[in-house]
Design a protein around this motif. Sequence first.
Motif, PDB file in Angstrom:
ATOM      1  N   PHE A 203     -59.964 -34.875 104.100  1.00  0.00           N
ATOM      2  CA  PHE A 203     -59.317 -33.853 103.273  1.00  0.00           C
ATOM      3  C   PHE A 203     -60.129 -33.645 102.014  1.00  0.00           C
ATOM      4  CE2 PHE A 203     -57.445 -37.858 102.016  1.00  0.00           C
ATOM      5  CZ  PHE A 203     -57.377 -37.788 100.634  1.00  0.00           C
ATOM      6  N   GLY A 204     -60.037 -32.458 101.487  1.00  0.00           N
ATOM      7  CA  GLY A 204     -60.727 -32.109 100.250  1.00  0.00           C
ATOM      8  C   GLY A 204     -62.205 -31.835 100.456  1.00  0.00           C
ATOM      9  N   SER A 205     -62.832 -31.423  99.375  1.00  0.00           N
ATOM     10  CA  SER A 205     -64.270 -31.142  99.388  1.00  0.00           C
ATOM     11  C   SER A 205     -65.040 -32.456  99.326  1.00  0.00           C
ATOM     12  CB  SER A 205     -64.643 -30.289  98.175  1.00  0.00           C
ATOM     13  OG  SER A 205     -64.569 -31.065  96.990  1.00  0.00           O
ATOM     14  N   LEU A 206     -66.339 -32.378  99.427  1.00  0.00           N
ATOM     15  CA  LEU A 206     -67.146 -33.586  99.283  1.00  0.00           C
ATOM     16  C   LEU A 206     -66.982 -34.155  97.876  1.00  0.00           C
ATOM     17  CD1 LEU A 206     -69.456 -35.254 100.916  1.00  0.00           C
ATOM     18  CD2 LEU A 206     -70.677 -34.530  98.903  1.00  0.00           C
ATOM     19  N   GLY A 207     -66.861 -33.304  96.867  1.00  0.00           N
ATOM     20  CA  GLY A 207     -66.647 -33.785  95.502  1.00  0.00           C
ATOM     21  C   GLY A 207     -65.345 -34.550  95.368  1.00  0.00           C
ATOM     22  N   THR A 208     -64.296 -34.047  95.986  1.00  0.00           N
ATOM     23  CA  THR A 208     -63.004 -34.725  95.975  1.00  0.00           C
ATOM     24  C   THR A 208     -63.101 -36.060  96.703  1.00  0.00           C
ATOM     25  OG1 THR A 208     -61.858 -32.605  95.917  1.00  0.00           O
ATOM     26  CG2 THR A 208     -60.565 -34.508  96.620  1.00  0.00           C
ATOM     27  N   ALA A 209     -63.790 -36.068  97.846  1.00  0.00           N
ATOM     28  CA  ALA A 209     -63.955 -37.306  98.612  1.00  0.00           C
ATOM     29  C   ALA A 209     -64.765 -38.326  97.816  1.00  0.00           C
ATOM     30  CB  ALA A 209     -64.636 -37.010  99.947  1.00  0.00           C
ATOM     31  N   ALA A 210     -65.795 -37.871  97.124  1.00  0.00           N
ATOM     32  CA  ALA A 210     -66.635 -38.788  96.350  1.00  0.00           C
ATOM     33  C   ALA A 210     -65.850 -39.455  95.224  1.00  0.00           C
ATOM     34  CB  ALA A 210     -67.850 -38.051  95.791  1.00  0.00           C
ATOM     35  N   ARG A 211     -64.763 -38.843  94.778  1.00  0.00           N
ATOM     36  CA  ARG A 211     -63.885 -39.475  93.777  1.00  0.00           C
ATOM     37  C   ARG A 211     -63.265 -40.755  94.333  1.00  0.00           C
ATOM     38  NH1 ARG A 211     -62.264 -37.109  89.274  1.00  0.00           N
ATOM     39  NH2 ARG A 211     -60.351 -38.316  89.213  1.00  0.00           N
ATOM     40  N   ARG A 212     -63.244 -40.898  95.650  1.00  0.00           N
ATOM     41  CA  ARG A 212     -62.640 -42.074  96.285  1.00  0.00           C
ATOM     42  C   ARG A 212     -63.646 -43.217  96.469  1.00  0.00           C
ATOM     43  NH1 ARG A 212     -60.149 -37.538  98.963  1.00  0.00           N
ATOM     44  NH2 ARG A 212     -61.503 -37.575 100.787  1.00  0.00           N
ATOM     45  N   ILE A 213     -64.922 -42.996  96.135  1.00  0.00           N
ATOM     46  CA  ILE A 213     -65.959 -44.023  96.281  1.00  0.00           C
ATOM     47  C   ILE A 213     -65.862 -45.008  95.125  1.00  0.00           C
ATOM     48  CG2 ILE A 213     -68.459 -44.448  96.225  1.00  0.00           C
ATOM     49  CD1 ILE A 213     -68.842 -41.757  97.632  1.00  0.00           C
TER      50      ILE A 213
END
Length: 182
Positions: free
Chosen positions: A83-93
């Motif tokens: 879900f979300g953009s790659l930027g949103t996903a990278a917030r989970r790293i």
Amino acid sequence: MTSATGRESAQEGADGLTAWLTTLVHNRAYGDLAQLRRVTAGTSAGIRAGWYAPDQDHREIYEQVAFLFAVYHRGVGRPARGFGSLGTAARRIGSPGSRGPGDPGATRLVDRIVASRRIPWRHLQHAITRLRACEQQPPSWTDLVVDLERWNDRQARIAYHWAVDFHEPYQAGPNPQKGSST
């Protein structure tokens, strides 16, 4: 692909690719998933991934996103649509105490991705690998395909939007409103 018909075609192709990829995981088609992870071009599974592209110009994007999907799903029994953009996903790293902008490695990775003029495949692979290692959901595979198809579209500003999504301040609550004065 700036026309509405072009965007619809891209969306349909991306949806089809995501459905096919999740079916591979659901059906435990480990051989096909292993083929998708191979760097060498011309595997039958990689070629099939390219069939979902609306035109020949975007075939590589579909094949590469299928590769990223297979990297994320190595040894996984349940498909993750993300879900979300790659930027949103990278917030989970990162670690639980410092994810996204609080994690220096994630910040450097996003900075390298958004600074690229060409699609940064190697850095995208690193981001997907980090998400998997952190046991976090990937970006929406469908949105990733659509975004990458428009990577060089100056009006779409995909890299900018990914950076904004990554650095956006966290807001608690069920439905936070941006710009709200109350």
